[in-house]
Design an enzyme around this catalytic site. Sequence first.
Site, short mmCIF file in Angstrom:
data_model
loop_
_atom_site.label_atom_id
_atom_site.label_comp_id
_atom_site.label_asym_id
_atom_site.label_seq_id
_atom_site.Cartn_x
_atom_site.Cartn_y
_atom_site.Cartn_z
CG MET A 1 34.38 28.03 -16.08
SD MET A 1 33.29 27.46 -14.76
CE MET A 1 32.03 26.61 -15.72
CG MET B 1 25.95 30.72 -22.30
SD MET B 1 26.72 29.09 -22.12
CE MET B 1 26.36 28.66 -20.41
CG ASP C 1 26.74 24.92 -22.00
OD1 ASP C 1 26.48 24.11 -21.09
OD2 ASP C 1 27.87 25.44 -22.15
CB SER D 1 29.68 19.73 -19.78
OG SER D 1 30.58 20.46 -18.96
CG HIS E 1 31.72 27.33 -23.25
ND1 HIS E 1 30.65 27.10 -22.41
CD2 HIS E 1 31.73 28.68 -23.47
CE1 HIS E 1 30.04 28.25 -22.13
NE2 HIS E 1 30.68 29.22 -22.76
CG ASP F 1 31.77 23.98 -19.65
OD1 ASP F 1 31.44 24.77 -20.54
OD2 ASP F 1 31.07 23.02 -19.29
CG MET G 1 32.27 30.29 -19.94
SD MET G 1 31.49 29.02 -18.91
CE MET G 1 32.43 27.60 -19.45
CG HIS H 1 30.75 21.60 -23.69
ND1 HIS H 1 30.59 22.45 -24.76
CD2 HIS H 1 30.62 22.37 -22.58
CE1 HIS H 1 30.35 23.67 -24.32
NE2 HIS H 1 30.37 23.65 -23.00
C1 DX5 Z 1 28.04 26.37 -17.39
C2 DX5 Z 1 28.77 25.47 -18.36
C3 DX5 Z 1 27.98 24.27 -18.74
C4 DX5 Z 1 27.68 23.36 -17.60
C5 DX5 Z 1 26.51 22.49 -17.98
O1 DX5 Z 1 28.86 27.45 -17.09
O2 DX5 Z 1 29.06 26.17 -19.53
O3 DX5 Z 1 28.61 23.54 -19.79
O4 DX5 Z 1 28.77 22.57 -17.25
O5 DX5 Z 1 26.23 21.74 -16.87
P1 DX5 Z 1 24.78 21.23 -16.52
O6 DX5 Z 1 24.38 20.31 -17.60
O7 DX5 Z 1 24.99 20.55 -15.20
O8 DX5 Z 1 23.90 22.44 -16.42
ZN ZN Z 2 29.80 25.15 -21.59
#
Ligand code: DX5
Ligand code: ZN
Length: 260
Positions: free
Chosen positions: A75, A177, A215, A46, A104, A73, A106, A71
């Site tokens: 947000m 998750m 994840d 990620s 991903h 993320d 969110m 990956h």
């Molecule tokens: C959390 C994200 C993850 C996160 C994982 O909201 O979706 O992808 O970045 O990070 P680690 O491996 O540090 O938990």
């Molecule tokens: Zn993620």
Amino acid sequence: MKQRGAPSSAFCFSSECGTAVLIATLPSLHYSFTASLVARIIIAPSVLAADFSRLSDEIHRIETAGADWIHCDIMDGHFVDNISFGPDIVRFVRKETSLPLDVHLMIEHAEYYVPRFIKVGANSITVHVEPEAKHDVVKTLRQIREAGCRAGLTLNPETAFDLVEPFLGTIDMLLVMTVHPGFGGQEFRADQMEKVRRAAVWNKSRERKIDIEVDGGINDRTARISIENGANVLVAGTSIFHSKDYAKAIRELRGVPGVN
Ligand code: DX5
Ligand code: ZN
């Protein structure tokens, strides 16, 4: 429509990708994977945990280190309590690598942003099932697939598996998750493994398998737990990008003997 972005799935359906070949070539099979088909383990770092002041270098390093997917993320500060980055950064990552980009979302109203992420090069897009994501799940999944992208569905730790179960036949990947989404560096929640097991059981009775991704809080120890329960795609931020040797971190996630 034909989906873009090989490999389309970690599962091998065709005879040209036989079990014997997989066993000979994939160190990840060191794990006792219990699914009915042999799945290779996909490692998806990620970029949330990368050093953004030298993002280009970070992407090249994880690619050289053996990452399978990247990956991203996304947000929005509404669906989760954090803001990360948007399509422009994904476009930048796309220019730096040919690895599949696993996006991903969110965010609220995913359907509005899906076309933008497809345009900048996403190979798979995963959306949330919770009503707080404020979208029509069926429509958004269809929109993703009709654009030739792989469709993923995910659920927060507090969300019951029953909410995603009706959609399993219409997705390419279920993301379980293992932390509450929003921030990297959190503790892995082993209580989520029941969902991984239920997805693996679902897969057993189906010809068309879905990938099972985990994840959050994934390191060499929790990777093993996840794989033993049936996961085949591992997202990892902190355990890769905060390590000195990315290749070693990725090998450890795969469970390659002799690296611990
Ligand atoms: C959390 C994200 C993850 C996160 C994982 O909201 O979706 O992808 O970045 O990070 P680690 O491996 O540090 O938990
Ligand atoms: Zn993620």
